[in-house]
Enzyme design. Sequence first.
Site, short mmCIF file in Angstrom:
data_model
loop_
_atom_site.label_atom_id
_atom_site.label_comp_id
_atom_site.label_asym_id
_atom_site.label_seq_id
_atom_site.Cartn_x
_atom_site.Cartn_y
_atom_site.Cartn_z
N HIS A 120 0.82 -1.21 0.00
CA HIS A 120 0.00 0.00 0.00
C HIS A 120 0.86 1.27 0.00
O HIS A 120 0.44 2.30 -0.53
CB HIS A 120 -0.99 -0.04 1.16
CG HIS A 120 -2.02 -1.12 0.99
ND1 HIS A 120 -2.68 -1.72 2.03
CD2 HIS A 120 -2.50 -1.74 -0.14
CE1 HIS A 120 -3.52 -2.64 1.56
NE2 HIS A 120 -3.42 -2.67 0.25
N ASP A 174 -13.54 -13.06 -12.67
CA ASP A 174 -12.12 -13.35 -12.60
C ASP A 174 -11.34 -12.11 -13.04
O ASP A 174 -11.50 -11.64 -14.17
CB ASP A 174 -11.84 -14.55 -13.52
CG ASP A 174 -10.36 -14.87 -13.61
OD1 ASP A 174 -9.57 -14.28 -12.85
OD2 ASP A 174 -9.99 -15.71 -14.44
N ASP A 218 -2.98 -8.45 -7.36
CA ASP A 218 -2.66 -8.83 -5.98
C ASP A 218 -3.43 -10.09 -5.59
O ASP A 218 -4.30 -10.06 -4.72
CB ASP A 218 -3.04 -7.63 -5.07
CG ASP A 218 -2.80 -7.91 -3.60
OD1 ASP A 218 -1.93 -8.75 -3.29
OD2 ASP A 218 -3.49 -7.29 -2.77
N1 SAM Z 1 -5.89 -6.11 -3.12
C1 SAM Z 1 -6.47 -6.25 -1.78
C2 SAM Z 1 -5.85 -5.19 -0.88
O1 SAM Z 1 -4.68 -4.80 -1.08
O2 SAM Z 1 -6.54 -4.70 0.02
C3 SAM Z 1 -6.24 -7.62 -1.20
C4 SAM Z 1 -6.61 -8.74 -2.11
S1 SAM Z 1 -6.39 -10.35 -1.47
C5 SAM Z 1 -4.68 -10.54 -1.35
C6 SAM Z 1 -6.80 -11.32 -2.88
C7 SAM Z 1 -8.29 -11.37 -3.19
O3 SAM Z 1 -8.47 -11.92 -4.49
C8 SAM Z 1 -9.09 -12.24 -2.26
O4 SAM Z 1 -10.12 -11.48 -1.70
C9 SAM Z 1 -9.67 -13.35 -3.15
O5 SAM Z 1 -10.98 -13.75 -2.78
C10 SAM Z 1 -9.66 -12.69 -4.51
N2 SAM Z 1 -9.57 -13.56 -5.68
C11 SAM Z 1 -9.00 -14.79 -5.77
N3 SAM Z 1 -9.00 -15.21 -7.06
C12 SAM Z 1 -9.54 -14.21 -7.80
C13 SAM Z 1 -9.75 -13.99 -9.19
N4 SAM Z 1 -9.39 -14.92 -10.08
N5 SAM Z 1 -10.33 -12.85 -9.59
C14 SAM Z 1 -10.69 -11.89 -8.69
N6 SAM Z 1 -10.49 -12.02 -7.36
C15 SAM Z 1 -9.92 -13.15 -6.92
#
Ligand code: SAM
Length: 306
Positions: A19, A159, A180
């Site tokens: 961040h 996705d 991420d």
């Molecule tokens: N970017 C967020 C932050 O910095 O606050 C944290 C994200 S977290 C590490 C990863 C997220 O991606 C999870 O909530 C998970 O459910 C979601 N996720 C997993 N596979 C995904 C996909 N193929 N497309 C979108 N979201 C996905």
Amino acid sequence: MFSYRHAFHAGNHADVLKHTILIALLRHLTQKDAALTVVDTHAGAGLYRLDGDYAGTSGEAADGILKLFSALKPQHKSPPAIPEVAPALQDYLDLVASFNTSGNLKVYPGSPFIIQRLLRQEARDKLKLFELHPTDIKSLVANIAQLKAGRQVAVAREDGFEGLKAFLPPPARRALVLIDPSYEIKSDYPKVTASIQDSLKRFATGSYAVWYPVIPRPEAHEVPRRLKTLATQAGKPWLHATLSIGQADERNVPGEPARGQGLTASGMFVINPPHTLKAALLLALPQMLKVLGRGRGESQAVEAGG
Ligand code: SAM
């Protein structure tokens, strides 16, 4: 799949690294008048309680944002751990503090809230969010609705790797993409590099930021290596920053649950970084480590090329 919930990890050392860099990127990209499109392919829930059940169970924020806050905020009696906080780190601390008007850190903004806070209405900046988790998408939609940001922010239960394609190149040809994933499934690693390869073909001048865990797995080691190759092949500059807080003291307190080591290190790889980012991180990362480092195995590094 879908056992990962970012609420357990919000505000940990990986979020501090990710961040801080995200904010520095946005500060730079919002200096020009033209509209900016930001795509957050893996958005999470958007906003997290630091005093809630999830954060309380894992306690990861205690070794991240909470530790930084108590070490670096101006104290009445004792001097803070670092007399002059690096501007990029201070910017991150101030932004997190702005979500906590009581003075105590009760909530932590995830990437969607951080990004939205820095976007400009007048420039018609846009934010596209993707999330697949059935519970987190509901929280994300509800949290974003509270912002009343209207058409500035769009949320999709899709996705993120696939959804990203439709937004590149963006209308004003200015974009920041944050990738991420949770890397719960091994296929996330090659998907990240394939997604960057495809994105650079669609829109080579975009800014791309990829977070990855530094863990003893060949796929994880491959991420920065592959990204460096892709950036170099495309003739684009890159920056790679890593932060390892090292191993925690393994002695456990009698009567308290045993503390696992969890994730101790992570990296951010940025393609087309602002020219100011390296210098900013060379000041900020040693300070992060000074406060968050736990001894054995701690390290930080910033390298750039292209
Ligand atoms: N970017 C967020 C932050 O910095 O606050 C944290 C994200 S977290 C590490 C990863 C997220 O991606 C999870 O909530 C998970 O459910 C979601 N996720 C997993 N596979 C995904 C996909 N193929 N497309 C979108 N979201 C996905």
